[in-house]
Design a protein around this motif. Structure first.
Motif, mmCIF file in Angstrom:
data_model
loop_
_atom_site.group_PDB
_atom_site.id
_atom_site.type_symbol
_atom_site.label_atom_id
_atom_site.label_comp_id
_atom_site.label_asym_id
_atom_site.label_seq_id
_atom_site.Cartn_x
_atom_site.Cartn_y
_atom_site.Cartn_z
ATOM 1 N N ASN A 1 0.834 -1.192 0.000
ATOM 2 C CA ASN A 1 0.000 0.000 0.000
ATOM 3 C C ASN A 1 0.876 1.253 0.000
ATOM 4 O OD1 ASN A 1 1.019 0.093 2.621
ATOM 5 N ND2 ASN A 1 -0.756 -0.984 3.447
ATOM 6 N N LYS A 2 0.223 2.401 0.249
ATOM 7 C CA LYS A 2 0.956 3.679 0.237
ATOM 8 C C LYS A 2 2.040 3.710 1.298
ATOM 9 C CE LYS A 2 1.290 7.944 -1.345
ATOM 10 N NZ LYS A 2 2.318 8.492 -0.486
ATOM 11 N N GLU A 3 1.789 3.064 2.464
ATOM 12 C CA GLU A 3 2.802 3.029 3.521
ATOM 13 C C GLU A 3 4.077 2.338 3.020
ATOM 14 O OE1 GLU A 3 -0.377 2.369 4.014
ATOM 15 O OE2 GLU A 3 -0.860 4.141 5.247
ATOM 16 N N ASP B 1 6.022 4.825 1.054
ATOM 17 C CA ASP B 1 6.652 5.784 1.965
ATOM 18 C C ASP B 1 7.909 5.177 2.586
ATOM 19 O OD1 ASP B 1 4.666 7.586 1.428
ATOM 20 O OD2 ASP B 1 3.466 7.079 3.203
ATOM 21 N N ALA B 2 7.829 3.872 2.891
ATOM 22 C CA ALA B 2 9.000 3.189 3.456
ATOM 23 C C ALA B 2 10.142 3.151 2.439
ATOM 24 C CB ALA B 2 8.630 1.767 3.881
#
Length: 387
Positions: free
Chosen positions: A2-4, A7-8
């Motif tokens: 996902n978006k997380e 971001d990681a």
């Protein structure tokens, strides 16, 4: 995913300098490999760069009569989906990655970790490769059978015994300056899995060159140029310098006020003697300079395509001074100037049957134009004392 997850990857790119796109590509490869290893078939995997969503498609070729149900589909069935399908087309069937199961997920994870490590090693290699031929400072981590291992930029480098100076002795924990001699690509065949191999030197002439760049602003900014350097590590170095500014004395700039600049370099080299010489495009003047502290009376030149040869004539009483202990002075002079130099007294030259008409006899007055400050006074005193 996902978006997380994306971001990681952004954070990983900042901290490890690993391109985000490189990691996403590795994930796509990992998922494709995991599925095909455990379930077979030919797949296409795509990660949405905006949302992090993973899409997996099973690819089947449209044929008249399928012989491989895993990779082929009949034209009749294909046209039940879309009447425009023809033989040779490909059909894409979406698959839910959650259906892979534990084994497939674990396989994907292992491949991602491997790709991240490879990318990190390559990133480290690129950063260190840029430092090849320069000076770096590192801490000695361990010493094994004489080989010194140093920590540089979170990477362990090697200072082999062959690149050390016999007169120098170091201990674990010491910080030392070293010359980056070579950096090996970690992705080459039979490469170490621990990352790029970095090889350092304390005996390379490049170490002295970089120390001069570090200590002498005029060399760092290009006003004074190092034209040649010859070194016998731990004993003596001859370095030839040239000033592009007529108002800047190249030797004076290198020596510094009361010898402070060159002394810093000598201290770093644990007392190694340094002769600083004025470079000159005129061979006779250059050879006269590089042989100092001996006084050269005249120089005979023979230059051809194979080699550059010169005979330097010195007073009888200065033969040993010109040659140096065990031939060191003339040996270094030849290397720093690029000329093969033979040292003779006038009497020796005449008694040898030398054919004067075969050589260019350089005027003694031209030789006498060699600057009086070619070579530091302290170094000349050392030579005169036979050290």
């Amino acid at each position: 995913m996902n978006k997380e997850f994306l971001d990681a990857l952004d954070e990983l790119e900042r901290e490890k300098n690993i391109p985000k796109e490189e990691i996403i590509t590795a994930v796509e490869t990992a998922v494709k490999t995991a599925y095909e290893k455990n379930f077979g078939g030919n797949t296409l995997v795509e990660v949405d760069r905006e949302t992090g969503e993973v899409q997996v498609f099973l690819i089947k070729e449209v044929v008249e009569d399928p012989e491989d149900d895993e990779n082929q589909i009949s034209l009749e069935v294909a046209r039940s989906y879309d009447p425009d399908y023809e033989v040779g087309d490909e059909m894409y069937f979406p698959i839910d990655p959650k259906d892979f199961g534990r084994i497939a997920a674990q396989t994907a994870k292992q491949i991602v970790v491997q790709k991240v490590k490879e990318a990190e090693r390559q990133s480290t290699y690129s950063r260190l490769k840029d430092k090849q031929g320069t000076l770096v400072s590192g801490r000695i981590e361990r010493i094994n059978n004489g080989t010194i291992f140093l920590a540089i930029d979170n990477t362990e480098g090697i200072l082999p015994v062959s690149e050390q100076v016999k007169t120098e002795h170091f201990n674990v924990g010491d910080r030392i300056k070293v010359f980056v001699m070579d950096v090996k690509d970690p992705n080459r065949p039979k490469a170490s899995k621990n990352g790029p191999q970095v090889f350092f030197s304390r005996s390379h002439p490049g170490l002295v060159r970089e120390l001069f760049k570090l200590e002498i602003p005029e060399i760092a900014d290009g006003t004074v140029e190092i034209k040649g350097i010859a070194r016998e590590a731990g004993s003596r170095t001859k370095i030839a310098v040239y000033s592009h500014d007529p108002d800047v004395d190249p030797v004076g700039a290198c020596v510094g006020n009361r010898g402070s600049r060159v002394q810093n370099i000598v201290d770093e080299l644990n007392g190694e003697k340094i002769d600083i010489i004025v470079w000159d495009e005129e061979p006779a003047v250059l050879i006269s300079n590089v042989l100092r502290p001996a006084v050269v009376e005249s120089v005979y030149i023979e230059e051809n395509e194979q080699e550059k040869m010169a005979i330097a004539v010195v007073p009888e009483q200065q033969l040993s001074l010109a040659i140096g202990r065990e031939g060191q002075n003339v040996r270094l002079a030849a290397r720093v100037s690029g000329w093969k130099i033979d040292i003779k007294s006038r009497e020796q030259l005449e008694n040898s049957g030398f054919q004067f008409d075969e050589y260019e006899d350089v005027d003694e007055e031209k030789v006498a134009e060699a600057p009086e400050d070619a070579g530091t006074p302290a170094e000349e005193a050392d030579e005169a004392a036979g050290e």
